[in-house]
Design a protein around this motif. Sequence first.
Motif, mmCIF file in Angstrom:
data_model
loop_
_atom_site.group_PDB
_atom_site.id
_atom_site.type_symbol
_atom_site.label_atom_id
_atom_site.label_comp_id
_atom_site.label_asym_id
_atom_site.label_seq_id
_atom_site.Cartn_x
_atom_site.Cartn_y
_atom_site.Cartn_z
ATOM 1 N N TYR A 106 -9.264 6.129 -7.786
ATOM 2 C CA TYR A 106 -8.095 5.754 -8.800
ATOM 3 C C TYR A 106 -8.848 5.120 -10.059
ATOM 4 O O TYR A 106 -8.657 5.297 -11.190
ATOM 5 C CB TYR A 106 -7.428 4.982 -8.093
ATOM 6 C CG TYR A 106 -6.177 4.059 -9.018
ATOM 7 C CD1 TYR A 106 -5.167 4.917 -9.180
ATOM 8 C CD2 TYR A 106 -6.445 2.845 -9.467
ATOM 9 C CE1 TYR A 106 -4.381 4.405 -10.133
ATOM 10 C CE2 TYR A 106 -5.518 2.476 -10.300
ATOM 11 C CZ TYR A 106 -4.522 3.454 -10.627
ATOM 12 O OH TYR A 106 -3.368 2.805 -11.466
ATOM 13 N N VAL A 127 -6.139 6.470 -3.502
ATOM 14 C CA VAL A 127 -5.930 7.513 -4.767
ATOM 15 C C VAL A 127 -4.902 6.896 -5.499
ATOM 16 O O VAL A 127 -4.861 7.181 -6.807
ATOM 17 C CB VAL A 127 -5.311 8.673 -4.119
ATOM 18 C CG1 VAL A 127 -4.736 9.761 -4.940
ATOM 19 C CG2 VAL A 127 -6.325 9.280 -3.026
ATOM 20 N N CYS A 128 -4.040 6.177 -4.978
ATOM 21 C CA CYS A 128 -2.754 5.835 -5.736
ATOM 22 C C CYS A 128 -2.696 4.699 -6.678
ATOM 23 O O CYS A 128 -1.966 4.379 -7.705
ATOM 24 C CB CYS A 128 -1.450 5.939 -4.951
ATOM 25 S SG CYS A 128 -1.485 4.512 -3.887
ATOM 26 N N ASP A 140 -12.740 3.910 -3.788
ATOM 27 C CA ASP A 140 -11.640 4.534 -4.309
ATOM 28 C C ASP A 140 -11.886 5.627 -5.418
ATOM 29 O O ASP A 140 -12.986 5.783 -5.767
ATOM 30 C CB ASP A 140 -10.539 3.644 -5.109
ATOM 31 C CG ASP A 140 -11.188 3.028 -6.338
ATOM 32 O OD1 ASP A 140 -12.103 2.273 -6.176
ATOM 33 O OD2 ASP A 140 -10.739 3.389 -7.312
ATOM 34 N N THR A 191 -9.541 -1.708 -4.871
ATOM 35 C CA THR A 191 -8.503 -1.245 -3.965
ATOM 36 C C THR A 191 -8.662 -1.719 -2.502
ATOM 37 O O THR A 191 -9.386 -0.965 -1.702
ATOM 38 C CB THR A 191 -8.361 0.480 -3.905
ATOM 39 O OG1 THR A 191 -9.574 1.048 -3.792
ATOM 40 C CG2 THR A 191 -8.113 0.792 -5.624
ATOM 41 N N THR A 204 0.755 -1.192 0.072
ATOM 42 C CA THR A 204 0.098 -0.049 -0.014
ATOM 43 C C THR A 204 0.879 1.268 0.052
ATOM 44 O O THR A 204 2.107 1.141 0.298
ATOM 45 C CB THR A 204 -0.773 0.045 1.270
ATOM 46 O OG1 THR A 204 -0.003 0.145 2.424
ATOM 47 C CG2 THR A 204 -1.856 -1.072 1.570
ATOM 48 N N SER A 205 0.317 2.271 -0.406
ATOM 49 C CA SER A 205 0.867 3.574 -0.238
ATOM 50 C C SER A 205 -0.088 4.668 0.358
ATOM 51 O O SER A 205 0.164 5.025 1.462
ATOM 52 C CB SER A 205 1.390 4.016 -1.581
ATOM 53 O OG SER A 205 1.949 5.299 -1.621
ATOM 54 N N CYS A 206 -0.880 5.113 -0.447
ATOM 55 C CA CYS A 206 -1.583 6.230 0.391
ATOM 56 C C CYS A 206 -2.819 5.660 1.288
ATOM 57 O O CYS A 206 -3.151 6.355 1.994
ATOM 58 C CB CYS A 206 -2.529 6.760 -0.969
ATOM 59 S SG CYS A 206 -3.926 5.899 -1.579
ATOM 60 N N GLU A 207 -3.137 4.396 1.081
ATOM 61 C CA GLU A 207 -4.310 3.903 1.941
ATOM 62 C C GLU A 207 -5.609 4.807 1.983
ATOM 63 O O GLU A 207 -6.496 4.657 2.880
ATOM 64 C CB GLU A 207 -3.799 3.770 3.378
ATOM 65 C CG GLU A 207 -2.621 2.854 3.229
ATOM 66 C CD GLU A 207 -2.328 2.178 4.522
ATOM 67 O OE1 GLU A 207 -3.135 2.315 5.448
ATOM 68 O OE2 GLU A 207 -1.150 1.705 4.732
ATOM 69 N N GLN A 208 -5.724 5.469 0.660
ATOM 70 C CA GLN A 208 -6.925 6.312 0.693
ATOM 71 C C GLN A 208 -7.564 5.975 -0.471
ATOM 72 O O GLN A 208 -8.392 7.123 -1.042
ATOM 73 C CB GLN A 208 -6.642 7.808 0.921
ATOM 74 C CG GLN A 208 -6.219 8.029 2.286
ATOM 75 C CD GLN A 208 -5.715 9.479 2.491
ATOM 76 O OE1 GLN A 208 -5.797 10.499 1.621
ATOM 77 N NE2 GLN A 208 -5.188 10.068 3.610
ATOM 78 N N THR A 247 -1.673 1.682 -5.805
ATOM 79 C CA THR A 247 -0.705 0.583 -5.449
ATOM 80 C C THR A 247 -1.349 -0.696 -4.912
ATOM 81 O O THR A 247 -0.801 -1.782 -5.346
ATOM 82 C CB THR A 247 0.186 1.246 -4.157
ATOM 83 O OG1 THR A 247 0.789 2.535 -4.624
ATOM 84 C CG2 THR A 247 1.235 0.330 -3.813
ATOM 85 N N CYS A 282 -7.365 -1.474 0.150
ATOM 86 C CA CYS A 282 -6.919 -0.306 1.268
ATOM 87 C C CYS A 282 -8.242 0.552 1.921
ATOM 88 O O CYS A 282 -8.244 0.877 2.885
ATOM 89 C CB CYS A 282 -6.026 0.852 0.913
ATOM 90 S SG CYS A 282 -6.513 2.006 -0.256
#
Length: 87
Positions: A59, A40-41, A57, A72, A34-38, A43, A74
């Motif tokens: 994204y 958005v990214c 998401d 996603t 994970t990266s943003c966990e929101q 990942t 996350c």
Amino acid sequence: EFQVKLASSGRIVTVPKDCTVVQALAAAGVEVATSCEQGVCGTCLTRVLEGEPDHKDMYLSPEEQAANDQFTPCCSRSRSPMLVLDL
Ligand code: FES
């Protein structure tokens, strides 16, 4: 609460209301990057083999969300009692 099933092992992990799919998987020893966990990214993007994700998401495009073949973990959840993930 809902469940996710890991296609590779057949393992089933329960995702409680107050827990993300990524958190529930991590607690079961399955790490998803994970990266943003929101939402958005992208990942954490994971392929969905069965079930209907509840996309949270920003994204994926609406068309990609409607295809229900990826989500996603996350931040997104599930509309069906179980999601089968390509993990
Ligand atoms: Fe960024 Fe999931 S970690 S979308």
